[in-house]
Design an enzyme around this catalytic site. Structure first.
Site, PDB file in Angstrom:
ATOM      1  N   GLU A  51       0.836  -1.200   0.000  1.00 44.09           N
ATOM      2  CA  GLU A  51       0.000   0.000   0.000  1.00 44.09           C
ATOM      3  C   GLU A  51       0.872   1.251   0.000  1.00 44.09           C
ATOM      4  O   GLU A  51       0.615   2.210  -0.738  1.00 44.09           O
ATOM      5  CB  GLU A  51      -0.911  -0.009   1.219  1.00 44.09           C
ATOM      6  CG  GLU A  51      -1.734   1.266   1.399  1.00 44.09           C
ATOM      7  CD  GLU A  51      -2.180   1.442   2.834  1.00 44.09           C
ATOM      8  OE1 GLU A  51      -2.642   2.554   3.159  1.00 44.09           O
ATOM      9  OE2 GLU A  51      -2.055   0.497   3.636  1.00 44.09           O
ATOM     10  N   ASP A  55       0.754   3.802  -3.207  1.00 46.06           N
ATOM     11  CA  ASP A  55       0.342   5.193  -3.025  1.00 46.06           C
ATOM     12  C   ASP A  55       1.268   6.135  -3.784  1.00 46.06           C
ATOM     13  O   ASP A  55       0.822   7.071  -4.452  1.00 46.06           O
ATOM     14  CB  ASP A  55       0.339   5.520  -1.533  1.00 46.06           C
ATOM     15  CG  ASP A  55       0.065   6.983  -1.253  1.00 46.06           C
ATOM     16  OD1 ASP A  55      -1.043   7.444  -1.555  1.00 46.06           O
ATOM     17  OD2 ASP A  55       0.960   7.673  -0.734  1.00 46.06           O
ATOM     18  N   ASP A 124      -7.223   1.069   0.712  1.00 50.92           N
ATOM     19  CA  ASP A 124      -5.869   0.578   0.958  1.00 50.92           C
ATOM     20  C   ASP A 124      -5.502  -0.550   0.006  1.00 50.92           C
ATOM     21  O   ASP A 124      -4.375  -0.608  -0.519  1.00 50.92           O
ATOM     22  CB  ASP A 124      -5.756   0.067   2.397  1.00 50.92           C
ATOM     23  CG  ASP A 124      -5.830   1.191   3.423  1.00 50.92           C
ATOM     24  OD1 ASP A 124      -5.719   2.369   3.037  1.00 50.92           O
ATOM     25  OD2 ASP A 124      -6.007   0.871   4.622  1.00 50.92           O
ATOM     26  N   GLU A 127      -4.493   0.612  -3.507  1.00 51.11           N
ATOM     27  CA  GLU A 127      -3.105   1.070  -3.600  1.00 51.11           C
ATOM     28  C   GLU A 127      -2.134  -0.102  -3.504  1.00 51.11           C
ATOM     29  O   GLU A 127      -1.093  -0.111  -4.183  1.00 51.11           O
ATOM     30  CB  GLU A 127      -2.831   2.085  -2.499  1.00 51.11           C
ATOM     31  CG  GLU A 127      -3.589   3.385  -2.687  1.00 51.11           C
ATOM     32  CD  GLU A 127      -3.373   4.365  -1.552  1.00 51.11           C
ATOM     33  OE1 GLU A 127      -3.590   5.570  -1.770  1.00 51.11           O
ATOM     34  OE2 GLU A 127      -2.986   3.931  -0.440  1.00 51.11           O
TER      35      GLU A 127
END
Length: 243
Positions: A51, A55, A124, A127
């Site tokens: 994650e 991101d 979450d 990502e």
């Protein structure tokens, strides 16, 4: 689909993503919530590290898309567009579009509490999947995935990029005018359900009025009315709703 089948056969998810993993363990990790792991090293085996990576990859890919698509946009506008596209809610919507819920590895408590549809988890996981694609296929593969699902959102934003008061203030500043002035001109209705009328004034322009169930909403409505009359700004939401 059973929970165990979801772990074993992820071909449907890969088809939705448009990416076939050469390392199936990466996708499995991206789908694993910390509640689905036991032991002292649970965090390292969950999607949290992927994650973190995803991101950053998402931010870079979307930034590059925005830079190319809006050559006349200011840094401020690009930043606002980026923030809207990479926010948790947007990522959760994409994850729902991929239908990741049945494939998630969750603990019994998370399953019972509706974790497969929880926005925070979906955002979450979205990502994390991007991070997994990046490791599995490189930035080109991750960028292609992001463009496929974020470009339509970039070209047709689902939300106003700015609240009306901010948009009106920036418009006034661009014309060299002072900050808009908001004045409460009327209050009506009972104490438990008041109605406010606010007037916004900008030097050199005709004032505009707005009505709302709070002063804040009335100010937003006044800014929307001003922009609508002058032919710029985002479309107004339904009366009395938060922008």
């Amino acid at each position: 689909m059973s929970r165990n089948a979801g772990r074993a056969d992820r071909s449907g998810l890969e088809a939705a993503l448009g990416h076939s993993f050469t390392r199936g363990d990466l996708l499995g990790t991206a789908l694993t919530h910390i509640s689905g792991i036991q032991g002292y090293n649970a965090r390292a085996q969950s999607y949290q590290r992927l994650e973190f990576l995803g991101d950053r990859v998402l931010g870079l890919a979307v930034s590059a898309m925005l830079y190319g698509e809006f050559p006349q946009a200011t840094e401020g506008e690009l930043s606002r567009r980026l923030a809207d596209l990479v926010r948790r809610e947007s990522c959760a919507e994409v994850a729902a579009q991929w239908d990741v819920g049945p494939y998630l590895r969750l603990g019994p408590g998370e399953v019972q509490s509706g974790g497969r549809g929880r926005q925070a988890i979906l955002g979450d996981v979205c990502e994390a999947i991007i991070g997994a694609v990046f490791i599995d296929g490189g930035f080109e593969a991750a960028s292609a995935l992001i463009r496929r699902f974020w470009e339509p959102r970039m070209l047709s934003p689902r939300r106003a990029l700015q609240d009306p008061k901010t948009a009106l203030q920036e418009w006034a500043q661009a014309k060299g005018k002072p900050t808009p002035v908001y004045s409460e001109t009327e209050r009506s209705g009972p104490a438990h359900a008041p109605r406010f009328t606010v007037t916004v004034a900008i030097e050199g322009w005709q004032p505009a009025d707005g009505l709302g169930s709070s002063k804040r909403l009335a100010e937003q409505a006044a800014a929307e009315a001003f922009m609508s009359r002058e032919g710029f700004g985002p479309p107004p939401p339904a009366e009395g709703t938060e922008p």
